[in-house]
Design an enzyme around this catalytic site. Structure first.
Site, PDB file in Angstrom:
ATOM      1  N   SER A 128       0.907  -1.037  -0.315  1.00  0.00           N
ATOM      2  CA  SER A 128       0.015  -0.105  -0.252  1.00  0.00           C
ATOM      3  C   SER A 128       1.092   1.149  -0.093  1.00  0.00           C
ATOM      4  O   SER A 128       2.279   1.114   0.428  1.00  0.00           O
ATOM      5  CB  SER A 128      -1.177   0.376   1.142  1.00  0.00           C
ATOM      6  OG  SER A 128      -0.019   0.414   2.119  1.00  0.00           O
ATOM      7  N   LYS A 129       0.498   2.036  -0.088  1.00  0.00           N
ATOM      8  CA  LYS A 129       0.818   3.610  -0.219  1.00  0.00           C
ATOM      9  C   LYS A 129       1.764   3.664   0.569  1.00  0.00           C
ATOM     10  O   LYS A 129       2.521   4.282   1.186  1.00  0.00           O
ATOM     11  CB  LYS A 129       0.250   4.608  -0.414  1.00  0.00           C
ATOM     12  CG  LYS A 129       0.124   6.238  -0.091  1.00  0.00           C
ATOM     13  CD  LYS A 129       0.201   7.471  -0.917  1.00  0.00           C
ATOM     14  CE  LYS A 129      -0.029   8.479   0.371  1.00  0.00           C
ATOM     15  NZ  LYS A 129       0.745   8.802   0.589  1.00  0.00           N
ATOM     16  N   ARG A 130       0.949   3.395   2.075  1.00  0.00           N
ATOM     17  CA  ARG A 130       1.371   3.591   3.658  1.00  0.00           C
ATOM     18  C   ARG A 130       2.410   2.931   3.813  1.00  0.00           C
ATOM     19  O   ARG A 130       3.710   3.308   4.584  1.00  0.00           O
ATOM     20  CB  ARG A 130       1.077   2.869   4.983  1.00  0.00           C
ATOM     21  CG  ARG A 130      -0.177   4.228   4.915  1.00  0.00           C
ATOM     22  CD  ARG A 130      -1.206   3.860   6.418  1.00  0.00           C
ATOM     23  NE  ARG A 130      -2.257   3.151   5.529  1.00  0.00           N
ATOM     24  CZ  ARG A 130      -2.258   2.012   6.796  1.00  0.00           C
ATOM     25  NH1 ARG A 130      -1.818   1.675   8.259  1.00  0.00           N
ATOM     26  NH2 ARG A 130      -3.320   1.536   6.318  1.00  0.00           N
ATOM     27  N   GLY A 164       5.115   2.412   1.443  1.00  0.00           N
ATOM     28  CA  GLY A 164       6.063   2.987   0.631  1.00  0.00           C
ATOM     29  C   GLY A 164       6.554   4.436   1.859  1.00  0.00           C
ATOM     30  O   GLY A 164       7.369   5.008   1.657  1.00  0.00           O
ATOM     31  N   ASP A 165       5.516   5.095   2.408  1.00  0.00           N
ATOM     32  CA  ASP A 165       5.714   6.476   3.406  1.00  0.00           C
ATOM     33  C   ASP A 165       6.478   6.251   4.006  1.00  0.00           C
ATOM     34  O   ASP A 165       7.466   6.124   4.310  1.00  0.00           O
ATOM     35  CB  ASP A 165       4.394   6.660   3.885  1.00  0.00           C
ATOM     36  CG  ASP A 165       3.641   7.306   2.524  1.00  0.00           C
ATOM     37  OD1 ASP A 165       4.041   7.940   0.955  1.00  0.00           O
ATOM     38  OD2 ASP A 165       1.740   7.736   3.100  1.00  0.00           O
TER      39      ASP A 165
END
Ligand code: GLU
Length: 510
Positions: free
Chosen positions: A265-267, A269-270
């Protein structure tokens, strides 16, 4: 008769395309090209509530950047258009009506609250969240449960309504998936999905099937999250009388977090410091900025090569494939059945390999773009830029490393105390003076000759060769990294090297 291959990438413009979305597009593209077929972009924007401005353009820009050329789409046109579902709005209602007439769908007038009330009323420990289905539909406000008079009343009052598919009880729905083999669902597991909404728009399910049929799509290659919707789609094909035109399905495995624990998920990546979107994205609602692979410095060829391997491999040792080579090597049979762990280190590795492969002229173009961003006022000759680039080509991951990590190739370094302290006390002012006049007479032609000459000089001056070279490196680079000192001396030229030795020596004494 063998059907011509026509595949579509059908994203909903609800935000930026995620890595997984680009991979779906890539596999569709590879399959289309391999089979001499057509690759189509269809924008599925029937859900007005989830519309995000800019997302559609983002999707097209991302495909373009990745080199996935479309045969048909919003910009390309084509004889099956329009290719945006909101522009096809008037097309869908007739099919929903056809399903109602044939008894495979029905009109439902229930409000949100009434559906909630049903869920509460019928909830049981075995079934905590009952569906709108064969068990409950007769107790609801729809054209199957109500008498003619009540229906007419509701219609007269313009009560908002939806159209639902009437999913049968306890029937086996089976279909062949090109990746998973035979997939079987029992219809009792499904609910009576809304196929047409009260706002006059079809839902995803109906629009998707109608368009795949009208656009003569031969294969549906999409993410595995759509597998649970497929039995509804199979029913729709049957009920609309299109079963013989149903496309082949291929549901792609998920792209997983690096540790394999769930979907990437994008999280993630962050949290782990890598992009999950192909291009930069500014969220128009929150103004949140997300970095893309492109802006991180990935070459599009490296990105698509890396992506192809997330869930597919050629069955050989070869890992570096151009897009055309991927087309030749691609087959759906080689797509793996299980999820693919995302590995950012591997993505970096792919980029390194592609940088090494860049032609001089392409590399030069990319270097000049980076230089003009960092040094907008300065001019460098192409010859110098290319030589500087080639000196570090083997050690960089991104082209922008040339300005982010190797600025000393284009401007004099600053010498901080930390680095100056690493210079041996045996390097004195007197030594520097001698060195400068020695270098003044040296030819800057061959790295090998320079190296042996400098070693000789250090020996004559009784300075350890290691200390001396470290000093030279600190003067030239400003830190202890970079290509060999003689190579750097030849690139920068005598004047620059002497200036840097002077500046550095002056900094020690200050
Ligand atoms: N609109 C769906 C999506 O957003 C398409 C799924 C499909 O390919 O059928 O992914």
């Amino acid at each position: 008769m063998i059907r011509p291959v026509r595949v579509r990438f059908a994203p909903s413009p609800t935000g930026p395309l995620h890595l997984g979305g680009v991979r779906t597009a890539l596999y569709n593209y590879l399959f289309a090209k391999k089979m001499n077929g057509k690759f189509i972009l269809r924008i599925e924007d029937t859900d007005q509530n989830r519309f995000v401005p800019g997302a559609e353009k983002y999707i097209m820009d991302a495909l373009n950047w990745a080199g996935l050329t479309l045969d048909e789409g919003i910009e390309q046109g084509g004889k099956y258009g329009p290719y945006r579902q909101s522009d096809r709005k008037q097309l869908y209602k007739q099919y929903a009506d056809q399903l109602v007439e044939s008894g495979h769908a029905y009109i439902a007038f229930d409000s949100k609250e009434e559906i909630e009330a049903m869920k509460t009323a019928f909830a049981s420990p075995e079934n905590p969240s009952p569906s709108y289905n064969f068990e409950t539909r007769l107790k609801m406000k729809n054209t199957i449960a109500l008498d003619k008079h009540s229906i007419e009343e509701l219609q007269k009052n313009n009560t908002p309504f939806v159209i639902r598919i009437k999913v049968p009880k306890n029937e086996e729905i089976r279909f062949e998936d090109e990746i998973r083999g035979t997939v079987i669902f029992n219809s009792s597991q499904l609910d009576d999905k809304v196929i047409f909404k009260s706002d006059g728009m079809p839902t995803y399910h109906l629009a998707n099937i109608v368009d795949d049929y009208l656009m003569e799509i031969s294969h549906v290659i999409r993410g595995e999250e759509w597998l649970p919707s497929t039995p509804i789609h199979v029913l729709l094909y049957q009920y609309l009388g299109w079963a013989d035109k149903m496309p082949q399905f291929a549901h792609l495995p998920l792209i997983l977090k690096p540790d394999g624990n769930g979907k990437l998920s994008k999280r993630d990546g962050d949290r782990l410091g890598f992009p999950v979107f192909p291009l930069n994205w500014e969220n128009p609602e929150t103004n949140e900025h997300s970095e893309g692979f492109r802006e991180r410095g990935f070459l599009p060829e490296a990105f698509t090569n890396m992506l192809a391997f997330l869930g597919w491999n050629s069955g050989t040792e070869q890992e570096i494939f151009s897009l055309n080579e991927l087309v030749d090597a691609f087959s759906i049979e080689k797509i793996s059945h299980s999820g693919a762990k995302f590995n950012f280190e591997k993505a970096l590795w792919f980029n390194e390999q592609y940088i090494k492969k860049l032609s001089d002229s392409h590399f030069l173009d990319l270097l000049k773009v980076e230089l003009s961003k960092t040094f907008p006022q300065k001019q460098f000759t192409d010859d110098y830029v290319l030589k500087a680039g080639n000196l570090i080509k083997e050690r960089i991951v991104f082209v922008k490393d040339i300005t982010e990590k190797s600025k000393y190739l284009f401007e004099n370094p600053n010498y901080g105390n930390d680095i100056l302290q690493k210079i041996s006390p045996t390097i004195t002012n007197v030594f520097s003076e001698k060195l400068l006049s020695h270098i003044g007479n040296l030819p800057f032609n061959s790295a090998q000759e320079l190296e042996s000459n400098l070693k000789q000089f250090a020996e004559n001056e009784q300075v350890k060769i290691g200390d001396f070279m470290k000093f030279m490196r600190i003067c030239i680079v400003g830190e202890l990294s970079g290509p060999t000192v003689p190579d750097l001396m030849i690139l920068l030229g005598k004047e620059t090297v002497c200036n840097r030795i002077t500046n550095c020596s002056n900094s020690i004494t200050q």
